[in-house]
Design an enzyme around this catalytic site. Structure first.
Site, short mmCIF file in Angstrom:
data_model
loop_
_atom_site.label_atom_id
_atom_site.label_comp_id
_atom_site.label_asym_id
_atom_site.label_seq_id
_atom_site.Cartn_x
_atom_site.Cartn_y
_atom_site.Cartn_z
N ALA A 1 -8.88 7.94 -2.39
CA ALA A 1 -9.18 9.28 -1.86
C ALA A 1 -8.16 9.69 -0.80
CB ALA A 1 -10.60 9.30 -1.27
N GLU A 2 -7.88 8.80 0.16
CA GLU A 2 -6.95 9.17 1.22
C GLU A 2 -5.54 9.38 0.68
OE1 GLU A 2 -5.74 8.42 5.81
OE2 GLU A 2 -7.52 7.46 4.97
N THR A 3 -5.15 8.59 -0.30
CA THR A 3 -3.83 8.76 -0.91
C THR A 3 -3.72 10.13 -1.56
OG1 THR A 3 -3.59 6.38 -1.28
CG2 THR A 3 -2.20 7.83 -2.60
#
Length: 158
Positions: free
Chosen positions: A74-76
């Site tokens: 998700a953060e990527t």
């Protein structure tokens, strides 16, 4: 993050980064962590970022996809969207990540799709939906990034 040759980027963004001598796909790496986890970005624009990650090798002791692995995916993806929105004059820095895990996954590939909730001058927020191969929602995440100005190169300040 695997092969970047299948990643699709908007041509104007490719041209902008290329003129600066920057390898655009290399910017969108989760680094060694992304390589170890098998994260691959298959589509990227400020409006939509899509990436995949195998479940195998990214599980917790019960054999389920690790929640931290979902958070990395998700953060990527949200960071890639923020970077593309900020263009080459900004650096995206994650400041808040929230993940809700809906169901466990034991095998296969999960796919994350990041779409913008807010794209401003100094912050961006992306919603990231991660699904399994049956298109069932595994995780819903929200990432907010601060957009910071790129520092001028040494010797170019006035």
């Amino acid at each position: 993050m695997g092969e970047h040759s299948t990643t699709t980027f908007p041509q104007d963004i490719i041209d902008e980064y290329s003129a600066l001598g920057v390898d655009l796909p290399a910017l969108f790496s989760a680094g060694h962590l992304g390589n170890r986890m098998g994260v691959e970005i298959v589509e990227a624009s400020p409006e939509r970022v899509v990436g995949t990650m195998p479940v195998e090798g990214n599980t917790q002791p019960y054999g389920l996809l690790h929640g931290g692995a979902s958070a990395v995916l998700a953060e990527t993806l949200g960071s890639v969207g923020a970077m593309l929105h900020g263009r080459s004059s900004k650096i995206a820095v994650g400041v808040d990540l929230n993940c809700t895990h809906h169901r466990g996954v034991r095998t296969g590939i999960v796919t994350g799709v990041a779409t913008p909730v807010h794209r401003g001058r100094t912050t961006t927020t992306y919603e990231i939906v991660i699904t399994d191969e049956q298109d069932k929602r595994v995780c819903t995440a929200r990432l907010t990034c601060l957009l910071r100005d790129v520092a001028p190169a040494a010797g170019t300040e006035g």
